[in-house]
Motif scaffolding. Structure first.
Motif, PDB file in Angstrom:
ATOM      1  N   HIS A  22       0.849  -1.197   0.000  1.00  0.00           N
ATOM      2  CA  HIS A  22       0.000   0.000   0.000  1.00  0.00           C
ATOM      3  C   HIS A  22       0.886   1.250   0.000  1.00  0.00           C
ATOM      4  O   HIS A  22       1.080   1.888   1.042  1.00  0.00           O
ATOM      5  CB  HIS A  22      -0.912   0.002   1.229  1.00  0.00           C
ATOM      6  N   PRO A  23       1.408   1.629  -1.160  1.00  0.00           N
ATOM      7  CA  PRO A  23       2.359   2.750  -1.216  1.00  0.00           C
ATOM      8  C   PRO A  23       1.751   4.111  -0.865  1.00  0.00           C
ATOM      9  O   PRO A  23       2.491   5.055  -0.608  1.00  0.00           O
ATOM     10  CB  PRO A  23       2.855   2.727  -2.659  1.00  0.00           C
ATOM     11  N   SER A  24       0.444   4.227  -0.808  1.00  0.00           N
ATOM     12  CA  SER A  24      -0.152   5.508  -0.426  1.00  0.00           C
ATOM     13  C   SER A  24       0.243   5.896   1.007  1.00  0.00           C
ATOM     14  O   SER A  24       0.228   7.072   1.361  1.00  0.00           O
ATOM     15  CB  SER A  24      -1.667   5.457  -0.558  1.00  0.00           C
ATOM     16  N   GLU A  40      -0.705   0.879  11.564  1.00  0.00           N
ATOM     17  CA  GLU A  40      -0.578  -0.391  12.281  1.00  0.00           C
ATOM     18  C   GLU A  40      -1.941  -1.060  12.432  1.00  0.00           C
ATOM     19  O   GLU A  40      -2.062  -2.279  12.262  1.00  0.00           O
ATOM     20  CB  GLU A  40       0.053  -0.176  13.648  1.00  0.00           C
ATOM     21  N   LYS A  41      -2.978  -0.273  12.716  1.00  0.00           N
ATOM     22  CA  LYS A  41      -4.329  -0.830  12.836  1.00  0.00           C
ATOM     23  C   LYS A  41      -4.798  -1.414  11.511  1.00  0.00           C
ATOM     24  O   LYS A  41      -5.357  -2.505  11.460  1.00  0.00           O
ATOM     25  CB  LYS A  41      -5.306   0.240  13.309  1.00  0.00           C
ATOM     26  N   GLU A  42      -4.572  -0.685  10.424  1.00  0.00           N
ATOM     27  CA  GLU A  42      -4.975  -1.176   9.106  1.00  0.00           C
ATOM     28  C   GLU A  42      -4.185  -2.415   8.708  1.00  0.00           C
ATOM     29  O   GLU A  42      -4.718  -3.316   8.069  1.00  0.00           O
ATOM     30  CB  GLU A  42      -4.832  -0.085   8.053  1.00  0.00           C
ATOM     31  N   ALA A  43      -2.924  -2.477   9.096  1.00  0.00           N
ATOM     32  CA  ALA A  43      -2.107  -3.650   8.791  1.00  0.00           C
ATOM     33  C   ALA A  43      -2.630  -4.866   9.558  1.00  0.00           C
ATOM     34  O   ALA A  43      -2.667  -5.976   9.012  1.00  0.00           O
ATOM     35  CB  ALA A  43      -0.651  -3.388   9.143  1.00  0.00           C
ATOM     36  N   LYS A  44      -3.056  -4.673  10.800  1.00  0.00           N
ATOM     37  CA  LYS A  44      -3.616  -5.786  11.572  1.00  0.00           C
ATOM     38  C   LYS A  44      -4.885  -6.314  10.916  1.00  0.00           C
ATOM     39  O   LYS A  44      -5.097  -7.528  10.850  1.00  0.00           O
ATOM     40  CB  LYS A  44      -3.924  -5.349  13.005  1.00  0.00           C
ATOM     41  N   VAL A  45      -5.728  -5.412  10.427  1.00  0.00           N
ATOM     42  CA  VAL A  45      -6.941  -5.840   9.726  1.00  0.00           C
ATOM     43  C   VAL A  45      -6.565  -6.571   8.438  1.00  0.00           C
ATOM     44  O   VAL A  45      -7.115  -7.619   8.112  1.00  0.00           O
ATOM     45  CB  VAL A  45      -7.863  -4.632   9.432  1.00  0.00           C
ATOM     46  N   PHE A  46      -5.591  -6.028   7.711  1.00  0.00           N
ATOM     47  CA  PHE A  46      -5.155  -6.615   6.450  1.00  0.00           C
ATOM     48  C   PHE A  46      -4.624  -8.034   6.643  1.00  0.00           C
ATOM     49  O   PHE A  46      -4.917  -8.937   5.867  1.00  0.00           O
ATOM     50  CB  PHE A  46      -4.079  -5.722   5.817  1.00  0.00           C
TER      51      PHE A  46
END
Length: 78
Positions: A22-24, A40-46
């Motif tokens: 996710h380069p954005s 970090e939260k979005e990475a955990k969901v991902f």
């Protein structure tokens, strides 16, 4: 991006991989380094590491095991 933020990301391989996918987030973190916790939260969901996702996976595994036990119980050798 600030060197300390990039160093923190490089130390965590999952965050580094998430950033590459996710380069954005490069732009977002360059403008506002405090968004690191949001990333970090979005990475955990991902990666499926949130508590509800882990519980769902556990429940699916348990139901699969129960189904296999039920099949073994009903299996009658000839």
């Amino acid at each position: 991006m600030r060197p300390e933020v990039f160093q923190y990301i490089q130390q965590n391989t999952e965050l580094h991989r998430f950033l590459r996918i996710h380069p954005s987030w490069y732009r977002k973190l360059s403008r506002d380094p405090s968004m690191l916790s949001q990333m970090e939260k979005e990475a955990k969901v991902f990666y499926g590491k949130t508590f509800p996702q882990r519980m769902d996976r556990l429940q699916n595994n348990m139901s699969m095991a129960m189904m296999l036990l039920e099949m073994m119980k009903n299996f009658k050798p000839n």
